[in-house]
Scaffold this active site. Structure first.
Site, PDB file in Angstrom:
ATOM      1  N   GLU A  36      74.160  85.246  10.444  1.00  0.00           N
ATOM      2  CA  GLU A  36      74.730  86.027  11.553  1.00  0.00           C
ATOM      3  C   GLU A  36      73.653  86.911  12.182  1.00  0.00           C
ATOM      4  OE1 GLU A  36      78.010  87.587   9.288  1.00  0.00           O
ATOM      5  OE2 GLU A  36      78.896  85.581   9.237  1.00  0.00           O
ATOM      6  N   GLU A  49      73.153  79.216   2.257  1.00  0.00           N
ATOM      7  CA  GLU A  49      74.414  79.363   2.978  1.00  0.00           C
ATOM      8  C   GLU A  49      74.438  78.421   4.177  1.00  0.00           C
ATOM      9  OE1 GLU A  49      76.340  83.465   2.014  1.00  0.00           O
ATOM     10  OE2 GLU A  49      75.217  83.613   3.881  1.00  0.00           O
ATOM     11  N   GLY A  82      82.673  81.315   6.629  1.00  0.00           N
ATOM     12  CA  GLY A  82      83.879  81.814   7.283  1.00  0.00           C
ATOM     13  C   GLY A  82      84.750  80.727   7.894  1.00  0.00           C
ATOM     14  N   HIS A 138      70.526  86.862   6.932  1.00  0.00           N
ATOM     15  CA  HIS A 138      71.835  86.213   7.003  1.00  0.00           C
ATOM     16  C   HIS A 138      71.937  85.457   8.331  1.00  0.00           C
ATOM     17  CE1 HIS A 138      76.139  85.620   7.338  1.00  0.00           C
ATOM     18  NE2 HIS A 138      76.198  85.776   6.022  1.00  0.00           N
ATOM     19  N   ASN A 150      79.669  90.144   0.191  1.00  0.00           N
ATOM     20  CA  ASN A 150      79.108  90.539   1.485  1.00  0.00           C
ATOM     21  C   ASN A 150      80.297  90.963   2.354  1.00  0.00           C
ATOM     22  OD1 ASN A 150      77.958  90.790   3.991  1.00  0.00           O
ATOM     23  ND2 ASN A 150      77.445  88.609   4.222  1.00  0.00           N
ATOM     24  N   TRP A 151      80.474  92.274   2.442  1.00  0.00           N
ATOM     25  CA  TRP A 151      81.648  92.774   3.180  1.00  0.00           C
ATOM     26  C   TRP A 151      81.524  92.567   4.694  1.00  0.00           C
ATOM     27  CZ3 TRP A 151      83.110  98.253   0.821  1.00  0.00           C
ATOM     28  CH2 TRP A 151      83.508  98.085  -0.514  1.00  0.00           C
ATOM     29  N   LYS A 152      80.310  92.305   5.156  1.00  0.00           N
ATOM     30  CA  LYS A 152      80.064  92.220   6.612  1.00  0.00           C
ATOM     31  C   LYS A 152      80.566  93.500   7.288  1.00  0.00           C
ATOM     32  CE  LYS A 152      80.143  87.272   6.162  1.00  0.00           C
ATOM     33  NZ  LYS A 152      80.251  85.964   6.789  1.00  0.00           N
ATOM     34  N   GLY A 176      81.745  86.183   1.208  1.00  0.00           N
ATOM     35  CA  GLY A 176      82.185  87.004   2.329  1.00  0.00           C
ATOM     36  C   GLY A 176      83.672  87.312   2.221  1.00  0.00           C
ATOM     37  N   GLY A 177      84.478  86.536   2.930  1.00  0.00           N
ATOM     38  CA  GLY A 177      85.913  86.792   3.025  1.00  0.00           C
ATOM     39  C   GLY A 177      86.600  87.098   1.704  1.00  0.00           C
ATOM     40  N   SER A 195      82.309  80.131   2.279  1.00  0.00           N
ATOM     41  CA  SER A 195      83.694  79.853   1.885  1.00  0.00           C
ATOM     42  C   SER A 195      83.878  79.645   0.388  1.00  0.00           C
ATOM     43  CB  SER A 195      84.264  78.671   2.674  1.00  0.00           C
ATOM     44  OG  SER A 195      84.270  78.965   4.067  1.00  0.00           O
TER      45      SER A 195
HETATM   46  P1  PGA Z   1      82.288  83.517   3.635  1.00  0.00           P
HETATM   47  O1  PGA Z   1      80.894  84.243   4.003  1.00  0.00           O
HETATM   48  O2  PGA Z   1      82.420  83.575   2.140  1.00  0.00           O
HETATM   49  O3  PGA Z   1      83.334  84.332   4.347  1.00  0.00           O
HETATM   50  O4  PGA Z   1      82.175  82.112   4.137  1.00  0.00           O
HETATM   51  C1  PGA Z   1      79.759  84.105   3.192  1.00  0.00           C
HETATM   52  C2  PGA Z   1      78.600  84.825   3.820  1.00  0.00           C
HETATM   53  O5  PGA Z   1      78.472  84.796   5.053  1.00  0.00           O
HETATM   54  O6  PGA Z   1      77.784  85.445   3.113  1.00  0.00           O
END
Ligand code: PGA
Length: 251
Positions: free
Chosen positions: A97, A166, A172, A95, A10-12, A231-232, A210
């Site tokens: 966010e 999640e 994050g 998600h 997930n590049w966001k 994500g990251g 994470s």
């Molecule tokens: P993260 O994000 O791996 O940076 O914690 C995961 C996500 O939000 O899908």
């Protein structure tokens, strides 16, 4: 043999034409014939670019959101039909966010999953509790409520979705759920899905929050963790490739 795991990045809201090219090429080359499904969920502006870059590889393409509506006066929205034109196979929906910053409700998320499915896109439905909800002992109640809305709206099609657990406090933050904490919630979700469909075993339930090169193996070894939403660490080719290797079935 266990089913193939799904490793989705997930590049966001990250990337650039130059950075994407290097990242996609490195992933496509590095994953080789690893026995798992790999996808990158990229910003909508880059779907066309990444769809071209991945041509001829096993890398799958995903979006980070989809409109609940088919078409019309919805400024800023992108429909499932449009996503299909760019080779999109997955769309993240709900998600945390988007729930947090864009006010998406359980009902919106369930409708988005339904619209995606109607267009042959697999929704990756995200559920998860906040830190306050966990500390108040409400984790199970929250994820069950979020999942129930999607089950209710999608009926027997529920066996076609991907679920991502999640925990919001792990996203994050560098704080990962322990494999045991994650497995506990995954088992709960599996039981809930089992009550809704006879095909619950084939539903992928991903863990996200994470996940990285160091912890992927122990998380992915849990019986009900069928992959990861990353994500990251999905923005760094080497880290993402190590997670892919951790998720690949041994030959
Ligand atoms: P993260 O994000 O791996 O940076 O914690 C995961 C996500 O939000 O899908």
């Amino acid at each position: 043999m266990s089913k193939q795991k799904l490793i989705a990045g997930n590049w966001k809201m990250n990337g650039s034409l130059v950075a994407n090219e290097a990242l996609v090429r490195a992933i496509a080359q590095g994953m080789g014939d690893a026995d798992c499904t790999v996808a990158v969920c990229v910003p909508a502006a880059y779907l066309e670019q990444v769809n071209k870059l991945r041509a001829g590889t096993r890398l799958e393409l995903g979006a980070q959101d989809v409109s609940r509506y088919e078409q019309g006066a919805y400024t800023g929205e992108i429909s499932a039909g449009m996503l299909r034109e760019f080779g999109v196979r997955y769309a993240i929906v709900g998600h945390s966010e988007r729930r947090h910053y864009h006010g998406e409700t359980d009902d919106t998320v369930a409708e988005k999953a339904k619209t995606a499915l109607a267009h042959g896109i697999t929704p990756i439905v995200c559920v998860g509790e906040t830190l306050a909800e966990r500390e108040a002992g409400n984790t199970q109640e929250v994820v069950k409520r979020q999942m129930a809305a999607v089950i209710h709206t999608n009926g027997h099609c529920i066996s076609e979705v991907v679920v991502a657990y999640e925990p919001v406090w792990a996203i994050g933050t560098g704080k990962t759920a322990t494999p045991e904490q994650a497995q506990e919630v995954h088992a709960l979700l599996r039981a809930q899905l089992k009550a809704a469909t006879t095909h619950s075993d084939r539903i992928h339930i991903l863990y996200g929050g994470s996940m990285n090169a160091g912890n992927a193996q122990s998380l992915l070894a849990q019986p009900d963790i069928d992959g990861g939403l990353i994500g990251g660490a999905s923005l760094k080719a080497n880290d993402f490739l190590q997670i892919i290797q951790a998720g690949a079935n041994r030959k």
